[in-house]
Enzyme design. Structure first.
Site, PDB file in Angstrom:
ATOM      1  N   CYS A 193       1.087  -1.555   0.120  1.00 23.54           N
ATOM      2  CA  CYS A 193       0.193  -0.103   0.497  1.00 23.54           C
ATOM      3  C   CYS A 193       0.974   1.153  -0.146  1.00 23.54           C
ATOM      4  O   CYS A 193       0.568   1.467   0.831  1.00 23.54           O
ATOM      5  CB  CYS A 193      -0.799   0.137   0.843  1.00 23.54           C
ATOM      6  SG  CYS A 193      -1.843  -1.807   1.712  1.00 23.54           S
ATOM      7  N   ALA A 194       1.566   1.686  -1.094  1.00 21.44           N
ATOM      8  CA  ALA A 194       2.472   2.843  -1.072  1.00 21.44           C
ATOM      9  C   ALA A 194       2.350   3.882  -0.759  1.00 21.44           C
ATOM     10  O   ALA A 194       2.880   4.414  -0.297  1.00 21.44           O
ATOM     11  CB  ALA A 194       3.559   1.842  -2.396  1.00 21.44           C
TER      12      ALA A 194
ATOM     13  N   GLY B 233       5.201   7.230  -0.859  1.00 17.25           N
ATOM     14  CA  GLY B 233       6.254   6.445  -1.534  1.00 17.25           C
ATOM     15  C   GLY B 233       6.900   6.465  -0.764  1.00 17.25           C
ATOM     16  O   GLY B 233       8.088   6.606  -0.398  1.00 17.25           O
ATOM     17  N   GLY B 234       7.381   7.338   0.645  1.00 22.54           N
ATOM     18  CA  GLY B 234       7.638   7.769   1.690  1.00 22.54           C
ATOM     19  C   GLY B 234       7.909   6.979   2.390  1.00 22.54           C
ATOM     20  O   GLY B 234       9.816   6.618   2.127  1.00 22.54           O
ATOM     21  N   LYS B 235       7.986   5.636   2.199  1.00 24.27           N
ATOM     22  CA  LYS B 235       8.177   3.943   3.097  1.00 24.27           C
ATOM     23  C   LYS B 235       8.963   3.265   1.743  1.00 24.27           C
ATOM     24  O   LYS B 235      10.258   3.646   1.534  1.00 24.27           O
ATOM     25  CB  LYS B 235       7.511   3.229   3.692  1.00 24.27           C
ATOM     26  CG  LYS B 235       7.024   3.849   5.189  1.00 24.27           C
ATOM     27  CD  LYS B 235       5.602   2.896   5.385  1.00 24.27           C
ATOM     28  CE  LYS B 235       5.124   3.142   7.129  1.00 24.27           C
ATOM     29  NZ  LYS B 235       4.081   4.846   6.042  1.00 24.27           N
TER      30      LYS B 235
ATOM     31  N   ASP C 260      -5.618  -8.753  -7.351  1.00 29.02           N
ATOM     32  CA  ASP C 260      -5.313  -8.287  -9.055  1.00 29.02           C
ATOM     33  C   ASP C 260      -4.513  -9.214 -10.073  1.00 29.02           C
ATOM     34  O   ASP C 260      -3.758  -9.624  -8.823  1.00 29.02           O
ATOM     35  CB  ASP C 260      -5.031  -6.646  -8.818  1.00 29.02           C
ATOM     36  CG  ASP C 260      -4.696  -6.236 -10.567  1.00 29.02           C
ATOM     37  OD1 ASP C 260      -4.226  -6.766 -11.422  1.00 29.02           O
ATOM     38  OD2 ASP C 260      -5.065  -4.858 -10.591  1.00 29.02           O
TER      39      ASP C 260
ATOM     40  N   ASP D 174       1.618  -1.839   5.094  1.00 23.48           N
ATOM     41  CA  ASP D 174       1.091  -0.522   6.053  1.00 23.48           C
ATOM     42  C   ASP D 174      -0.202  -0.093   5.669  1.00 23.48           C
ATOM     43  O   ASP D 174      -0.774   0.851   4.642  1.00 23.48           O
ATOM     44  CB  ASP D 174       1.736   1.133   4.940  1.00 23.48           C
ATOM     45  CG  ASP D 174       1.670   2.243   5.590  1.00 23.48           C
ATOM     46  OD1 ASP D 174       1.543   2.139   7.173  1.00 23.48           O
ATOM     47  OD2 ASP D 174       2.302   3.692   5.566  1.00 23.48           O
TER      48      ASP D 174
ATOM     49  N   CYS E   1      -1.754   3.507  11.127  1.00 21.18           N
ATOM     50  CA  CYS E   1      -1.226   3.907  11.964  1.00 21.18           C
ATOM     51  C   CYS E   1      -2.632   4.238  13.000  1.00 21.18           C
ATOM     52  O   CYS E   1      -2.574   5.775  13.248  1.00 21.18           O
ATOM     53  CB  CYS E   1      -0.396   5.776  11.425  1.00 21.18           C
ATOM     54  SG  CYS E   1      -1.631   5.837  10.705  1.00 21.18           S
TER      55      CYS E   1
END
Length: 439
Positions: free
Chosen positions: A230-231, A234-236, A285, A301, A354
């Protein structure tokens, strides 16, 4: 510097724009600023601080003001939370408001119900009290009433943390190393970091320290095949790519084209060449089925209530409901099931949110492990200790603002057993990065 009548009136109008809470507060505020281009930087700074200040203390302010009108909520915030003397407000207020403000100032916190003191809706206060002592709920609630600090991550592909600290300190920007993340920097104040050359050249990214620790829990190796399931923006993903030294293969999957498009400029700045963004329709998918059983590390995430980010997104405690939480848990279970299919024998799966609620966290993981004996729970503290990170919150990673100074994060690390560890697991040969399947 005294508040002007223009600033006060503009802040009231901005608050009126945000308070319906039909979407994220920062988006509504950005819309307001676009519609009021005449506002200067100091005006905007005051308005943003005021709007988010009211959102953090909304229930308390409604009790103090005995009103829900934006102007009264804002005035109550100024005198009760900010401690602004009445004489500084007198040039900006109407005659009849002086007596009302004096009455509001006389209201004492001790006479208010606990949920009002905590600035939480009743349903959320009751949920927290079901697994935390009341005094801990109040401590947590007070910790999220404060603004979050600005945390940065050094992009280790281009620079190390000591170099970042030296540059910031040479420019008189107060900064220090984060206590847990080896690559985190905490900046004091509110510098315009998005215009700093360290940011524009991809050497640093804005990322909460708690989010950085999720990368260390996943701990990808340079030659691994990795999926950020679950990008988002894209921080992680960018952190994982740097940890892999831009080697191996890293898939950034998301169901939102808009979020993946937001990754593109960040990816370009980062210098990474091993990241492969991919839009998917859902967790099952057909594009990702060819990766089944081939992935060394999978990070989930998961979409969640976001209640661990109330320092940054205070409106979430007013927008979320018990019904929305129940809907999210269905989605979380389905996403974890879909992501787990990608993990190869001996591979690692990290589920994270979170959120501060057990139904989004421990209960999801425990139900998954019960249904999937081929996975076993790893001890998060042990995994971090192997990387010289001394942080022990038990078998799960559980971060909170009042204890760790980060956003509230939950994470569970799981490993898919090999045939030698237990029940038979089909052996799937690892695919080298050079011949990794395109999706």
């Amino acid at each position: 510097m005294p508040i002007t009548e223009l600033q006060l009136d503009a802040a009231v109008r901005a608050l009126a724009t945000v308070l319906p809470m039909r979407g994220p507060a920062d988006s509504a505020l950005s819309y307001f600023f676009r519609e009021h281009k005449n506002l200067g930087p100091k005006d905007r700074a005051f308005i943003a601080e005021a709007v988010f200040g009211v959102l953090r203390r909304k229930r308390y302010l409604e009790a103090v003001a005995e009103d829900t009108r934006p102007r009264h909520l804002l005035l109550a915030w100024l005198v009760k939370v900010q401690g602004l003397p009445l004489r500084e407000l007198e040039p900006c207020i109407h005659g009849g408001e002086i007596a009302w403000i004096k009455q509001a100032k006389a209201v004492t916190t001790d006479n208010l119900p606990p949920a009002v003191q905590a600035d939480l809706p009743d349903w959320l206060y009751e949920k927290l009290c079901a697994f935390l002592p009341e005094e801990d709920v109040l401590k947590l609630a007070r910790s999220v009433q404060q603004p979050a600090p600005l945390d940065l991550r050094a992009n280790t592909l281009l620079i190390n943390r000591d170099e970042v600290l030296a540059i910031l300190q040479s420019e008189n920007i107060p900064a220090e190393a984060t206590p847990y993340s080896p690559i985190g920097i905490r900046v004091k104040g509110k510098p315009a970091i998005n215009r700093h050359y360290l940011f524009t050249t991809g050497k640093v990214e804005v990322q909460d320290e708690g989010s950085q620790l999720l990368g260390y829990l996943l701990a990808p190796k340079r030659s691994d095949m990795v999926v950020d399931f679950c990008a988002g923006a894209g921080g992680k993903t960018l952190m994982l790519g740097a940890m892999m030294n831009s080697q191996g293969r890293l898939y950034a999957l998301d169901v939102s084209d808009k979020r993946l498009n937001n990754l593109k400029p960040r990816l370009k700045r980062s210098g990474l060449s091993n990241v492969h963004p991919q839009l998917i329709a859902h967790e099952n998918d057909t594009k990702i089925k060819r990766l089944a059983g081939k992935i060394d590390r999978v990070l989930v995430d998961s979409p969640c209530s976001g209640l661990g980010t109330l320092r940054r997104n205070p409106e979430l405690k007013w927008r979320q409901t018990p019904e929305s939480i129940a809907e999210l848990t269905v989605k979380q279970r389905a996403i974890l099931e879909g992501a787990a299919k990608l993990v190869k024998a001996g591979g690692r799966l990290v589920y994270a949110t979170c959120s501060i609620l057990p139904e989004e966290n421990e209960e999801i993981v425990e139900a998954f492990l019960s249904a999937h004996p081929e996975f076993e729970l790893l001890n998060s503290a042990d995994l971090l200790a192997k990387q010289q990170i001394r942080l022990d919150t038990g078998k799960y990673l559980k971060l909170s603002p009042q204890l760790h100074g980060t956003d509230a994060f939950f994470a569970a690390a799981m490993q898919k057993k090999t045939p030698q560890q237990g029940e038979p697991v089909p052996t799937i040969s690892s695919t080298s990065p050079e011949t990794s399947p395109e999706i």
